[in-house]
Write a protein that holds these residues in place. Sequence first.
Motif, PDB file in Angstrom:
ATOM      1  N   LYS A 161       6.470   8.384   1.720  1.00 47.37           N
ATOM      2  CA  LYS A 161       5.844   7.382   0.850  1.00 47.37           C
ATOM      3  C   LYS A 161       6.642   7.198  -0.441  1.00 47.37           C
ATOM      4  CE  LYS A 161       2.559   5.532   1.776  1.00 47.37           C
ATOM      5  NZ  LYS A 161       2.311   4.338   2.612  1.00 47.37           N
ATOM      6  N   SER A 218       0.860   5.209  -2.093  1.00 46.43           N
ATOM      7  CA  SER A 218      -0.053   6.352  -2.099  1.00 46.43           C
ATOM      8  C   SER A 218       0.158   7.156  -3.369  1.00 46.43           C
ATOM      9  CB  SER A 218       0.223   7.229  -0.876  1.00 46.43           C
ATOM     10  OG  SER A 218      -0.483   8.452  -0.949  1.00 46.43           O
ATOM     11  N   THR A 278      -6.433  10.651   8.368  1.00 43.74           N
ATOM     12  CA  THR A 278      -7.096  11.056   7.129  1.00 43.74           C
ATOM     13  C   THR A 278      -8.536  11.488   7.377  1.00 43.74           C
ATOM     14  OG1 THR A 278      -7.614   8.721   6.660  1.00 43.74           O
ATOM     15  CG2 THR A 278      -5.652   9.644   5.631  1.00 43.74           C
ATOM     16  N   THR A 285       0.858  -1.184   0.000  1.00 43.51           N
ATOM     17  CA  THR A 285       0.000   0.000   0.000  1.00 43.51           C
ATOM     18  C   THR A 285       0.891   1.230   0.000  1.00 43.51           C
ATOM     19  OG1 THR A 285      -1.571  -1.219   1.376  1.00 43.51           O
ATOM     20  CG2 THR A 285      -1.942   1.148   1.104  1.00 43.51           C
ATOM     21  N   ASN A 324      -1.498   2.574  -5.313  1.00 41.27           N
ATOM     22  CA  ASN A 324      -1.277   3.995  -5.011  1.00 41.27           C
ATOM     23  C   ASN A 324      -2.618   4.730  -4.926  1.00 41.27           C
ATOM     24  OD1 ASN A 324       1.162   3.041  -6.869  1.00 41.27           O
ATOM     25  ND2 ASN A 324       1.930   4.642  -5.533  1.00 41.27           N
TER      26      ASN A 324
END
Length: 330
Positions: A169, A130, A207, A128, A191
């Motif tokens: 990231k 981004s 978030t 994972t 992403n």
Amino acid sequence: MEKREEKVVCVTGASGFVASCLIGTLLRKGYTVNATVRNVADPTKVDHLKALEGAKERLRLFHADLTVKASFDAAVDGCDGVFHTASPVVFDNIKDPQTELIEPAVNGTLNVLRSCLRSPSVKRVVLTSSLAAVVISRKALEGNAIADETWQSEPGFCEEIQAWYCLSKTLAEEAAWNFAKSHGIDLVVINPGLVIGRALQPILNVTFEEFLQFITKGTSSIVTADGTVILVDIEDVVQAHILALENPSANGRYCLASASLYKSEVYKIIRHLYPTFTLPPCDENDRLKRSALQISKEKVKSLGVDFVPIEQSIKETIEFLKERNMLAVP
């Protein structure tokens, strides 16, 4: 739904937003899941996982820490696939980017990959990442730009604008690709943009806090350098991760965004859904300044992802925040 009883997978950072929802879907599909958390004794980190359908039979919790070498060995051992979602997420009040974000992200990713390398059962790793590792560049500021999987965020530009999370990231994904290519690991990278929707964990993550600030105060770190907000539904993110593991032809990176919108466009959707909700002041002509940076959906749609409409995603997010008493919307 197709069963996968014979499959064992590992999900790192299991208590997080994406990981928790991913684990829930994997369990429903019949997978056995080895889930890593930093503190298996913390009820706020594990109780929502234990409550998932199928958890009693097929969920195993493991203690692991990104900063500790070989920490993930036990959880990864015997797994067919590994989903590495764990990474520090901090946007504001960062005093030491190297210590708080960059080192845990980069070294943690390498720790997980080294554990995968030590386990011959692992056939594929899904990371994972981004869109923060894709679109933070001067090229993104150009009009009519369409970002795709070939784009890379520029570390120097990230430093210049002090986008430390984006830098972490970017460097973590770069390190992952270099390690995977050097050691023959089958790596696929997802992403996503800012993930919204409904969460499972009891504590709201950063978030959600940023999205909440965006619609109540008008300012937030989720707005990119070109003034847009790039959103994607949690259901799309979970679907993409599982397809990336299950589809033998999946490869490389997959950009994941259901919509890239200016602030006024997001607010317009919210006003339509909740006419009596008071939003912060906004430049209603921001979208007229130039075309918003768009994210190509071509490759990720070839994987089989069918995006949730952005209006539905925003509504689900606001309803979720209302249910958690984080937002009062008439």
